[in-house]
Design an enzyme around this catalytic site. Structure first.
Site, mmCIF file in Angstrom:
data_model
loop_
_atom_site.group_PDB
_atom_site.id
_atom_site.type_symbol
_atom_site.label_atom_id
_atom_site.label_comp_id
_atom_site.label_asym_id
_atom_site.label_seq_id
_atom_site.Cartn_x
_atom_site.Cartn_y
_atom_site.Cartn_z
ATOM 1 N N ASP A 58 26.438 32.492 48.610
ATOM 2 C CA ASP A 58 26.782 31.639 47.458
ATOM 3 C C ASP A 58 25.511 31.057 46.857
ATOM 4 O OD1 ASP A 58 27.982 29.377 45.849
ATOM 5 O OD2 ASP A 58 29.790 30.074 46.845
ATOM 6 N N LEU A 98 34.197 37.185 45.597
ATOM 7 C CA LEU A 98 34.772 36.082 44.810
ATOM 8 C C LEU A 98 33.735 35.400 43.919
ATOM 9 C CD1 LEU A 98 36.871 36.453 47.184
ATOM 10 C CD2 LEU A 98 37.279 34.013 47.039
ATOM 11 N N ASN A 124 26.260 45.065 42.417
ATOM 12 C CA ASN A 124 25.494 44.935 43.665
ATOM 13 C C ASN A 124 26.410 44.959 44.886
ATOM 14 O OD1 ASN A 124 22.916 44.829 42.551
ATOM 15 N ND2 ASN A 124 23.084 42.631 42.099
ATOM 16 N N LYS A 130 29.270 50.623 49.242
ATOM 17 C CA LYS A 130 29.090 52.075 49.296
ATOM 18 C C LYS A 130 28.099 52.435 50.420
ATOM 19 C CE LYS A 130 26.843 55.652 46.577
ATOM 20 N NZ LYS A 130 26.127 55.932 45.345
ATOM 21 N N ALA A 139 38.031 39.818 43.536
ATOM 22 C CA ALA A 139 38.870 38.725 43.039
ATOM 23 C C ALA A 139 38.883 38.817 41.522
ATOM 24 C CB ALA A 139 38.317 37.376 43.498
ATOM 25 N N TYR A 170 34.146 35.661 30.534
ATOM 26 C CA TYR A 170 34.882 35.711 31.806
ATOM 27 C C TYR A 170 35.853 36.889 31.820
ATOM 28 C CZ TYR A 170 37.814 33.986 35.690
ATOM 29 O OH TYR A 170 38.516 33.846 36.868
#
Ligand code: NAD
Ligand code: UDP
Length: 344
Positions: A58, A98, A124, A130, A139, A170
């Site tokens: 985060d 998320l 990313n 992958k 999310a 968004y």
């Protein structure tokens, strides 16, 4: 703390629904991006209580260390300050992606960054999935349906989004994130899951995020007038955060690679929801001063979707999931949380 069903968050005890302790052979290494946010921190709690190894990534844009502080120092938990717009090398079995601001006030405060998070952040995390063959869950959001011409919204509906409006950073960020996920699945065989999340509320919501639930509860608690943007006829369907966390974990465990709506089909007009908020705040404060709040109307906001309600047939059939919390019960828990955290 592991295995307990109650955790102390600052001064507020948060009660969690009962969880099953995992067989140690099923223990997974799980990355939760945005894990210090509102939904992410509840997901981290649940995964930790299940016995998994959890890495939280985060950048604290809208999240906070306080939300996951109770796990710092636990041997199964790792916290990394990192912006998902930049690549990161980690070895994990599952990725819950998320990381992205969710409230209009926050995501519109830096729309280019929101788009970068939507595209590069997802790119990313898909690249990471992958490389290490991890299952990847995005999310996504009901906002991919925009101002819907179909009601309620089924997953087969392609949406009606204004790509040049203030919400586009968004909405289009999430739409490109979905497109990326399905492209990686088709081209490289990445094992993807996509949750389209409808309005969610509960403890640890940012009290200042400008969203309707936090605004109305705060205004009613402070005896201020509740501000409705427009005529109050717009509708939303509100889901309690514990139901969403159940749905995300069930989706990750399922074989469902199509997008899945996660939301509560009970629909409120914003006017009804304002009245409900006033009533419930009064109920929590029974015996104390009742709120003096009235309802006032302010100018409408641009591109505000006029209605939103999920069709959750797919979640019921494919995941065996449906919400258990009534809006009223969840609101009472959330009001108590706001009351306790806002007290000196
Ligand atoms: P939130 O703002 O509380 O959490 C988002 C977290 O992501 C925060 O901790 C923030 O600091 C972090 N973050 C943001 N940009 C980042 C970046 N570039 N790099 C690393 N971390 C970053 O929001 P939330 O309500 O918990 O939402 C979580 C996810 O669920 C989001 O992807 C959101 O779009 C989605 N969602 C939420 C709702 C809802 O009603 N809460 C509805 C639909 C979809
Ligand atoms: N809203 C409102 N008053 C507020 C905050 C929001 O009337 O103080 C309305 C907003 O215009 C929208 C609905 O409530 O119609 C939900 O807004 P929110 O920002 O919570 O989430 P959205 O679903 O729009 O992303």
């Amino acid at each position: 703390r592991r295995g307990s069903t109650s955790i102390t968050f600052t001064t507020v005890p948060i009660e969690f629904p009962p969880v099953t302790r995992l067989d140690p052979f099923n223990k997974k290494r799980i990355l939760v991006t945005g894990g210090a946010g509102f939904v992410g921190s509840h997901l981290v709690d649940r995964l930790m209580l299940m016995g998994h190894d959890v890495i939280c990534v985060d950048n604290y844009f809208t999240g906070s260390k306080t939300n996951i502080a109770h796990w710092i120092g636990h041997p199964n938990f790792e916290l990394i300050r990192h912006d998902v717009v930049d690549p990161i090398m980690l070895e994990v079995d599952q990725v819950y992606h998320l990381a992205c601001p969710a409230s209009p006030v926050h995501y519109q405060s830096n729309p280019v960054k929101t788009l970068k998070t939507g595209f590069f952040g997802t790119y990313n995390m898909l690249g990471l999935s992958k490389r290490v063959k991890a299952r990847f869950l995005l999310a996504s959001t009901s906002e991919v349906y925009g101002s819907p011409e179909e009601h309620p919204q089924r997953e087969g509906y392609w949406g009606h989004v204004n790509c040049i409006g203030p919400r586009a950073c968004y909405d289009e960020g999430k739409r490109v994130a979905e497109a990326l996920a399905y492209s990686y699945a088709r081209q490289d065989g990445v094992d993807i899951r996509v949750a389209r999340i409808f309005n969610t509320f509960g403890p640890r919501m940012n009290w200042n995020d400008g969203r309707v639930v936090s605004n109305f509860i705060l205004q009613a608690l402070r005896g201020e007038d509740l501000t409705i943007y427009g005529d109050g006829a717009a509708t939303r369907s509100f889901q309690y955060v514990h139901d969403l966390v159940d749905g995300l974990i069930k989706l990750m465990a399922s074989d469902c690679t199509e997008p899945v709506n996660l939301g509560t089909p009970q629909e409120y007009t914003i006017e009804e929801f304002a009245r409900l908020s006033i009533d419930l705040v009064s109920e929590v404060r029974a015996g104390k001063e009742t709120t003096k709040s009235k309802i006032i109307h302010l100018p409408p906001v641009t591109d505000d979707p006029p209605k939103r309600r999920p069709d959750i047939t797919r979640a019921k059939e494919r995941l065996g999931w449906e919400p258990k919390w009534k809006v009223r019960e969840g609101m009472l828990e959330t009001i108590v949380y706001f009351l306790q955290t806002l007290q000196p």
